[in-house]
Every structure is written in C-alpha cells, then in structure tokens.
Motif scaffolding. Structure first.
Motif, PDB file in Angstrom:
ATOM      1  N   PHE A   1       0.864  -1.177   0.000  1.00  0.00           N
ATOM      2  CA  PHE A   1       0.000   0.000   0.000  1.00  0.00           C
ATOM      3  C   PHE A   1       0.900   1.227   0.000  1.00  0.00           C
ATOM      4  O   PHE A   1       1.664   1.466   0.926  1.00  0.00           O
ATOM      5  N   LEU A   2       0.833   2.044  -1.060  1.00  0.00           N
ATOM      6  CA  LEU A   2       1.707   3.200  -1.222  1.00  0.00           C
ATOM      7  C   LEU A   2       0.955   4.517  -1.104  1.00  0.00           C
ATOM      8  O   LEU A   2       1.540   5.582  -1.294  1.00  0.00           O
ATOM      9  N   GLY A   3      -0.325   4.445  -0.771  1.00  0.00           N
ATOM     10  CA  GLY A   3      -1.144   5.646  -0.659  1.00  0.00           C
ATOM     11  C   GLY A   3      -2.366   5.547  -1.547  1.00  0.00           C
ATOM     12  O   GLY A   3      -2.491   4.639  -2.384  1.00  0.00           O
ATOM     13  N   SER A   4      -3.291   6.472  -1.368  1.00  0.00           N
ATOM     14  CA  SER A   4      -4.496   6.493  -2.184  1.00  0.00           C
ATOM     15  C   SER A   4      -5.103   7.886  -2.135  1.00  0.00           C
ATOM     16  O   SER A   4      -4.682   8.733  -1.350  1.00  0.00           O
ATOM     17  N   SER A   5      -6.084   8.110  -2.974  1.00  0.00           N
ATOM     18  CA  SER A   5      -6.846   9.359  -2.925  1.00  0.00           C
ATOM     19  C   SER A   5      -8.204   9.104  -2.281  1.00  0.00           C
ATOM     20  O   SER A   5      -9.142   9.879  -2.478  1.00  0.00           O
ATOM     21  N   GLY A   6      -8.307   8.010  -1.531  1.00  0.00           N
ATOM     22  CA  GLY A   6      -9.566   7.643  -0.891  1.00  0.00           C
ATOM     23  C   GLY A   6     -10.150   8.771  -0.065  1.00  0.00           C
ATOM     24  O   GLY A   6      -9.474   9.342   0.786  1.00  0.00           O
ATOM     25  N   GLY A   7     -11.416   9.111  -0.312  1.00  0.00           N
ATOM     26  CA  GLY A   7     -12.082  10.179   0.413  1.00  0.00           C
ATOM     27  C   GLY A   7     -11.794  11.557  -0.143  1.00  0.00           C
ATOM     28  O   GLY A   7     -12.365  12.554   0.324  1.00  0.00           O
ATOM     29  N   ARG A   8     -10.892  11.641  -1.145  1.00  0.00           N
ATOM     30  CA  ARG A   8     -10.553  12.940  -1.716  1.00  0.00           C
ATOM     31  C   ARG A   8     -10.882  13.033  -3.195  1.00  0.00           C
ATOM     32  O   ARG A   8     -10.757  14.090  -3.791  1.00  0.00           O
ATOM     33  N   SER A   9     -11.250  11.918  -3.812  1.00  0.00           N
ATOM     34  CA  SER A   9     -11.514  11.890  -5.241  1.00  0.00           C
ATOM     35  C   SER A   9     -12.956  11.483  -5.507  1.00  0.00           C
ATOM     36  O   SER A   9     -13.606  10.841  -4.684  1.00  0.00           O
ATOM     37  N   THR A  10     -13.428  11.872  -6.667  1.00  0.00           N
ATOM     38  CA  THR A  10     -14.720  11.400  -7.167  1.00  0.00           C
ATOM     39  C   THR A  10     -14.526  10.921  -8.594  1.00  0.00           C
ATOM     40  O   THR A  10     -13.697  11.449  -9.329  1.00  0.00           O
ATOM     41  N   GLY A  11     -15.271   9.912  -8.969  1.00  0.00           N
ATOM     42  CA  GLY A  11     -15.240   9.449 -10.348  1.00  0.00           C
ATOM     43  C   GLY A  11     -13.964   8.773 -10.778  1.00  0.00           C
ATOM     44  O   GLY A  11     -13.594   8.844 -11.955  1.00  0.00           O
ATOM     45  N   VAL A  12     -13.243   8.102  -9.862  1.00  0.00           N
ATOM     46  CA  VAL A  12     -12.080   7.319 -10.270  1.00  0.00           C
ATOM     47  C   VAL A  12     -12.554   6.181 -11.168  1.00  0.00           C
ATOM     48  O   VAL A  12     -13.553   5.525 -10.876  1.00  0.00           O
ATOM     49  N   VAL A  13     -11.851   5.972 -12.283  1.00  0.00           N
ATOM     50  CA  VAL A  13     -12.295   4.973 -13.252  1.00  0.00           C
ATOM     51  C   VAL A  13     -11.273   3.882 -13.524  1.00  0.00           C
ATOM     52  O   VAL A  13     -11.581   2.909 -14.218  1.00  0.00           O
ATOM     53  N   GLY A  14     -10.061   4.012 -13.022  1.00  0.00           N
ATOM     54  CA  GLY A  14      -9.098   2.971 -13.326  1.00  0.00           C
ATOM     55  C   GLY A  14      -7.790   3.132 -12.588  1.00  0.00           C
ATOM     56  O   GLY A  14      -7.524   4.145 -11.936  1.00  0.00           O
ATOM     57  N   ILE A  15      -6.962   2.109 -12.707  1.00  0.00           N
ATOM     58  CA  ILE A  15      -5.655   2.056 -12.077  1.00  0.00           C
ATOM     59  C   ILE A  15      -4.678   1.421 -13.050  1.00  0.00           C
ATOM     60  O   ILE A  15      -5.039   0.510 -13.802  1.00  0.00           O
ATOM     61  N   ALA A  16      -3.450   1.903 -13.047  1.00  0.00           N
ATOM     62  CA  ALA A  16      -2.372   1.298 -13.829  1.00  0.00           C
ATOM     63  C   ALA A  16      -1.168   1.148 -12.919  1.00  0.00           C
ATOM     64  O   ALA A  16      -0.873   2.035 -12.109  1.00  0.00           O
ATOM     65  N   ALA A  17      -0.466   0.046 -13.033  1.00  0.00           N
ATOM     66  CA  ALA A  17       0.693  -0.219 -12.184  1.00  0.00           C
ATOM     67  C   ALA A  17       1.962  -0.243 -13.013  1.00  0.00           C
ATOM     68  O   ALA A  17       1.947  -0.503 -14.220  1.00  0.00           O
ATOM     69  N   THR A  18       3.070   0.025 -12.359  1.00  0.00           N
ATOM     70  CA  THR A  18       4.370   0.004 -13.018  1.00  0.00           C
ATOM     71  C   THR A  18       5.416  -0.561 -12.071  1.00  0.00           C
ATOM     72  O   THR A  18       5.285  -0.437 -10.849  1.00  0.00           O
ATOM     73  N   ASP A  19       6.441  -1.207 -12.604  1.00  0.00           N
ATOM     74  CA  ASP A  19       7.576  -1.584 -11.772  1.00  0.00           C
ATOM     75  C   ASP A  19       8.733  -0.622 -12.013  1.00  0.00           C
ATOM     76  O   ASP A  19       9.861  -0.883 -11.633  1.00  0.00           O
ATOM     77  N   PHE A  20       8.429   0.491 -12.650  1.00  0.00           N
ATOM     78  CA  PHE A  20       9.390   1.566 -12.838  1.00  0.00           C
ATOM     79  C   PHE A  20       8.921   2.781 -12.048  1.00  0.00           C
ATOM     80  O   PHE A  20       8.769   3.877 -12.573  1.00  0.00           O
ATOM     81  N   GLY A  21       8.667   2.541 -10.738  1.00  0.00           N
ATOM     82  CA  GLY A  21       8.223   3.647  -9.911  1.00  0.00           C
ATOM     83  C   GLY A  21       9.244   4.755  -9.832  1.00  0.00           C
ATOM     84  O   GLY A  21       8.903   5.929  -9.684  1.00  0.00           O
ATOM     85  N   ASN A  22      10.523   4.391  -9.939  1.00  0.00           N
ATOM     86  CA  ASN A  22      11.581   5.384  -9.971  1.00  0.00           C
ATOM     87  C   ASN A  22      11.614   6.033 -11.351  1.00  0.00           C
ATOM     88  O   ASN A  22      11.916   5.371 -12.346  1.00  0.00           O
ATOM     89  N   PRO A  23      11.296   7.337 -11.463  1.00  0.00           N
ATOM     90  CA  PRO A  23      11.231   7.970 -12.780  1.00  0.00           C
ATOM     91  C   PRO A  23      12.589   8.374 -13.336  1.00  0.00           C
ATOM     92  O   PRO A  23      12.666   8.880 -14.454  1.00  0.00           O
ATOM     93  N   PHE A  24      13.655   8.131 -12.566  1.00  0.00           N
ATOM     94  CA  PHE A  24      14.978   8.565 -12.998  1.00  0.00           C
ATOM     95  C   PHE A  24      15.696   7.439 -13.732  1.00  0.00           C
ATOM     96  O   PHE A  24      15.713   6.292 -13.275  1.00  0.00           O
ATOM     97  N   THR A  25      16.310   7.736 -14.883  1.00  0.00           N
ATOM     98  CA  THR A  25      17.008   6.748 -15.684  1.00  0.00           C
ATOM     99  C   THR A  25      18.215   6.216 -14.916  1.00  0.00           C
ATOM    100  O   THR A  25      19.085   6.989 -14.500  1.00  0.00           O
ATOM    101  N   VAL A  26      18.243   4.901 -14.709  1.00  0.00           N
ATOM    102  CA  VAL A  26      19.298   4.281 -13.903  1.00  0.00           C
ATOM    103  C   VAL A  26      20.676   4.646 -14.460  1.00  0.00           C
ATOM    104  O   VAL A  26      20.932   4.538 -15.658  1.00  0.00           O
ATOM    105  N   GLY A  27      21.564   5.096 -13.562  1.00  0.00           N
ATOM    106  CA  GLY A  27      22.936   5.416 -13.939  1.00  0.00           C
ATOM    107  C   GLY A  27      23.144   6.824 -14.461  1.00  0.00           C
ATOM    108  O   GLY A  27      24.281   7.236 -14.677  1.00  0.00           O
ATOM    109  N   SER A  28      22.064   7.554 -14.657  1.00  0.00           N
ATOM    110  CA  SER A  28      22.218   8.923 -15.154  1.00  0.00           C
ATOM    111  C   SER A  28      22.650   9.852 -14.030  1.00  0.00           C
ATOM    112  O   SER A  28      22.400   9.603 -12.853  1.00  0.00           O
ATOM    113  N   VAL A  29      23.327  10.920 -14.405  1.00  0.00           N
ATOM    114  CA  VAL A  29      23.793  11.915 -13.459  1.00  0.00           C
ATOM    115  C   VAL A  29      23.205  13.266 -13.842  1.00  0.00           C
ATOM    116  O   VAL A  29      23.256  13.674 -15.004  1.00  0.00           O
TER     117      VAL A  29
END
Length: 529
Positions: free
Chosen positions: A282-310
């Motif tokens: 469980f990484l968080g949610s918008s439960g109780g703060r959102s209306t009309g949620v229609v979907g979810i998508a998951a990724t195993d690239f949660g880190n948005p930074f390109t590995v090894g980049s400086v």
C-alpha cells in the motif's frame, strides 16, 4: 540544500508502516468514503511490466486527474475541459509514462508514452471502454463496449467481437506477454480470446452478485483474474490472494492491477480507495478525496529517474539573470528548489516572499524531467501535535499551489529538512518531545502532498534522520535521496550500501554536494531499483 526527511504519519503524531489492507467492516482512513457520486466502471486494462524494480501505481478519474503513488506523476488533464470522459489508463511497459483514453477513443500521452493514433475523430458504434499497451510500449489497442478493437502503432489486430451479438457488453481487455494476442472480458465475466491468448475459464455461465468491471493477466500469460464491482475476484490459472467480496464498500471497485511479479494485486474503488493483496504494497491512495475514479495502472518503474544517469539540483544559488549559472540540460535527474527554507507560516503573504524567484526559469531548464525539493522546518516551535500538523500541511499546500500556479507538474516532490538539533542554525526542536513534533509536522506535509496525488520522497542521511525524527522510525516502500557522497565512486556505492540508507526507504538518488571539477552545482546519481 543539505539534508531532508520524509515520513507518512497519522494525525496526532503516530507513525505507520507496512501495507494497508481491506477492512472487514467500514474501509479505514486510506479507503475513506465520500458522498455518493457518479462512478464509471472502468474496463481499463493494465499491462504488467517486466519483473523486478520498484512498484508504483496511478489512479485516474473520469475528468483525467491522475494521482501517482510510488510512481512519478507525469501530468494529467485537470486543466482541460474534455469532450468525453476518461475511461481508462495504461502504463508504458518500458516505464516513465502512461496513456489516458476517453470514451470517444481520444488518447492522451504523458511522459515516455508516445501517441500512435486514436478514434477521437471517428464516429463509433459503441463507446471505448479501455485500452492495453504492447509489451515494448510501441503501440496500443482500444476496445469498445461491443468488443470492437482498434489497433495503433505496433499493436496487431487479431480479431474482435464487433460483429457478434453479445449477452453483455465488453468492459475491458488485456494483452498477452508477447503482444501476439489479447483477451476481452464482458460484464458477466465472459472471456473472448484472440491471437495467442488462451482460454482458462470464465464466469459467463455463473450468476454474479455484481458485474465484472475489469481483468488483469498473469505475467507469464498462463491465466488471468477478473474483478467485480464488489471487489470479488475470480482467478483462472492465476493465484488468488484475497478480495473484498464479503466487505461492505463505500464505493464500488472499478479496476485492478497486478504487482510486477504477479504475486499480488491492487484494486481501486470509485472514491480512490486502494485495497492491496498478496505482495502488493500500500503506497497511498486518494480515498475520500476523489470522485469518479475509473481505473488504475501499475508500473515496476516507480523510480522515474534513468538508472545510472547523473544530473543536478539547483535553486537560489543559481538564481542569476538570464539563467547564466544553470548546469547542462538533458538528464532525467533535474531537480529545482521551490523555497529557501522559511516556512509559509513565517513569511509574509503565506510564504510568497520565500519562493524561489527564479523557479520558472529553472523549471524550464529541467523540462519534462522536472522534480522539486521543498524546505520545511520547525522554527515556530509548536507546542502541540495539532499545531505541528497544521503547519506542515499549510507549508506543503503553499508550495504545491505556487508550483502549479506557474503551470508545472513535477514528477517527484522531495522534502528537504536541514540542520537538525545541535547545528549552528537550529531548525528543529530537540529532545523526545521535539522529535515527536518534528515528525508530526513532516508527516502532515507528506500527507498533504499525497492528498494532491503527488509522489513524495525523502532527502536526508542516516545520521540526520534519527536526530530529527527519533530513533527506529522506518517508513518502507518510499523513495529516498541520500546526501553526503564525496566522490564519483561514492555516488554509486551509496546506492547499494545499507549503512547509508534511512527510514527503510528505497534509494532513488545519491547527491554529491558541490559537484565535481570545480563546478558550482550539486550532482545527483540515479540508483538502480
């Protein structure tokens, strides 16, 4: 900047860690209910990315508002007036972005997700209900409620039910791991297979308590799961890890997504509540703060930074006319400071005087890779946890409003907390009581960022973290940015050295203060997941 911290905190200063689970009665705070509103069941398919890495997920509403948890937010449609509602989201399997699709087949791309075409200008027989991406992110399929399939990019057409009379409408689809086939699922749980997609069973001949609203495939293609609007899970060839079928929900379930290894899954409700099963954190949610949620998508690239980049982090010190003191561009690691450490409650006009006057210029330097860091402190010495929580939330809200007012949508929001007790400039309370107030303030700031659907991270060291928040404070499954490296070699070594980690977090970045070869910029190295 020097050091910072991140904490997830409940009101009153109590820390929590671990995975939130579904309640057996009324969903807990993470799944808080909201007044009943329109809920559009989603057929958005979620393509499971390659194994390994750092998990994360996004929720999307029918207005195109995206909330990211454990994954960078690459933008959304909240500032636009849409002709048709959004009905689904799909993650780029290669990481770094996602697609949104509307009921007319209009496709909207964010981050690394590329545009390959849409049906936005075509008159459809039935509305689009979902989409799925090809394994290499080079294309996608759209599916309509009659099972009509529209292929774009390298997505091949393997057949459809567009010319068949269906008992119930199609509500979603999923692609096979090699992209050479796909499944369609109807609201009665009927399964239609095309290409190399195999049939493992269905609920088409079963009377269901609630309609099926989506599906997710096993990562190896040897099965799939169906999810109903009451959170009931029907597993065919894929392990069952639990459901909410026997729980009274505040809002219906509208979609599901697998963890990268397939040993767990998340379900999302129409109010943004997240229910996690198996190894799904469980990484968080918008439960109780959102209306009309229609979907979810998951990724195993949660880190948005390109590995090894400086890359670099910049702020007030680089604030010169014309941006002459800015570092080179182009890295995925491009971080800009929002304020200069004076909390919003201490500055005139709710912090306006303390915002980085060069923020817009420096954010344009960062481009689409923009992340930000925010200084927070405990200078006013609140006497109660309620006061500390109010200050932390107000500071975070002021920073977010400032950045969003300039039209920028950073991927990650880092909290920078510097100079703990004992330093020449004391920004934090000392002692056991002081640490409680410190972590309450910081936790409230994190909770406020999450309320905006933003990805929050920790910037600190293993020495300063316990000095500020107290010993043994562990917040797992959260990004950390490790300060204190003194050489290019340490940039890499700190990523894998447990001795330099803190808060039980996942290292995303390591900072080399002062850069190298006489450059005036701090360097930052992107760790491998």
């Amino acid at each position: 900047m020097v050091f910072a911290v991140l904490i997830a905190l409940l009101a009153g200063g109590g820390l929590w860690s671990g995975t939130a689970r579904a309640s057996t009665t009324t969903p807990p705070e993470a799944h808080a209910s909201i007044p009943p509103g329109p809920a559009t069941p989603s057929g958005a398919a979620v393509h499971s990315a390659a194994l390994g890495g750092s998990p994360g997920y996004w929720e999307v509403t029918n207005r195109g508002v995206v909330s990211g948890f454990g994954a960078g937010n690459f933008g959304d449609l909240r500032s636009l007036v849409l002709k048709r509602p959004i009905v689904g989201i799909a993650a780029n399997p290669r990481g770094g972005g996602y697609w949104l699709v509307a009921s007319d087949g209009g496709v909207f791309t964010f981050g690394s997700a590329r545009f390959f075409g849409s049906t936005g200008n075509i008159r459809l027989n039935r509305p689009i209900v979902g989409m799925a991406a090809t394994p290499d992110g080079g294309g996608y399929w759209l599916v309509a409620s009659d099972g009509g399939i529209f292929s774009f990019g390298d997505a091949r057409f393997f057949g459809s039910t567009g010319n068949l009379r269906l008992n119930r409408p199609v509500v979603g689809m999923a692609a096979t791991p090699d992209g050479r086939g796909y499944w369609l699922v109807a609201s009665d749980g009927g399964i239609f297979t095309f290409g190399d997609a195999r049939f493992f069973g269905s609920t088409g001949a079963i009377r269901l308590n609630r309609p099926v609203v989506g599906m997710s495939p096993a990562p190896n293609g040897d099965g799939y799961r169906l999810v109903a609007s009451d959170g009931g899970i029907f597993s065919f060839g894929a392990p069952f890890f639990g459901s909410t079928g026997n729980i009274r929900l505040a809002q219906p379930i509208v979609g599901m997504a697998n963890t990268p290894d397939g040993n767990g899954y998340w379900m999302v409700a129409a109010d943004g509540g997240i229910f996690s099963f198996g190894d799904a954190p469980f990484l968080g949610s918008s439960g109780g703060r959102s209306t009309g949620v229609v979907g979810i998508a998951a990724t195993d690239f949660g880190n948005p930074f390109t590995v090894g980049s400086v890359g670099f982090d910049i702020s007030f010190p680089q604030c010169t006319s014309g941006g002459a003191n800015l570092p080179p561009r182009g890295s995925s690691v491009s971080i800009v400071g929002v304020n200069d450490g004076l909390s919003a409650h201490e500055a005139p006009a709710f912090g306006q005087a303390d915002f980085n006057p060069c923020f817009a210029t420096e954010a344009r330097w960062a481009g689409s890779h923009l992340s930000v860091y925010m200084n927070v402190d405990n200078l006013t010495s609140p006497e109660t946890t309620a006061q500390a929580a109010a200050i932390g939330a107000a500071d975070a809200a002021a920073d977010v409003n400032f950045v969003h007012s300039l039209g920028f949508s950073p991927q990650v929001w880092w909290l920078d907390v510097e100079a703990p007790c004992g330093f020449s400039t004391v920004l934090w309370r000392c002692g056991t009581t002081g640490q409680l107030l410190n972590r309450t303030l910081i936790g409230a700031a994190i909770n406020q960022l999450r309320a905006f659907g933003l990805t929050a991270g920790v910037y600190s060291t293993f020495l300063q973290w316990p000095d500020i928040v107290g010993p043994n404070v562990v917040i797992p499954s959260l990004p950390i940015w490790i300060a204190g490296a003194a050489s290019a070699t340490q940039l890499v070594n700190f990523c894998g050295d447990p001795a330099h980690r803190f808060a039980g977090g996942t290292p995303y970045l390591v900072q080399w203060a002062g850069g190298s070869n006489g450059t005036p910029w701090d360097k930052d190295y992107a760790c491998a997941p």
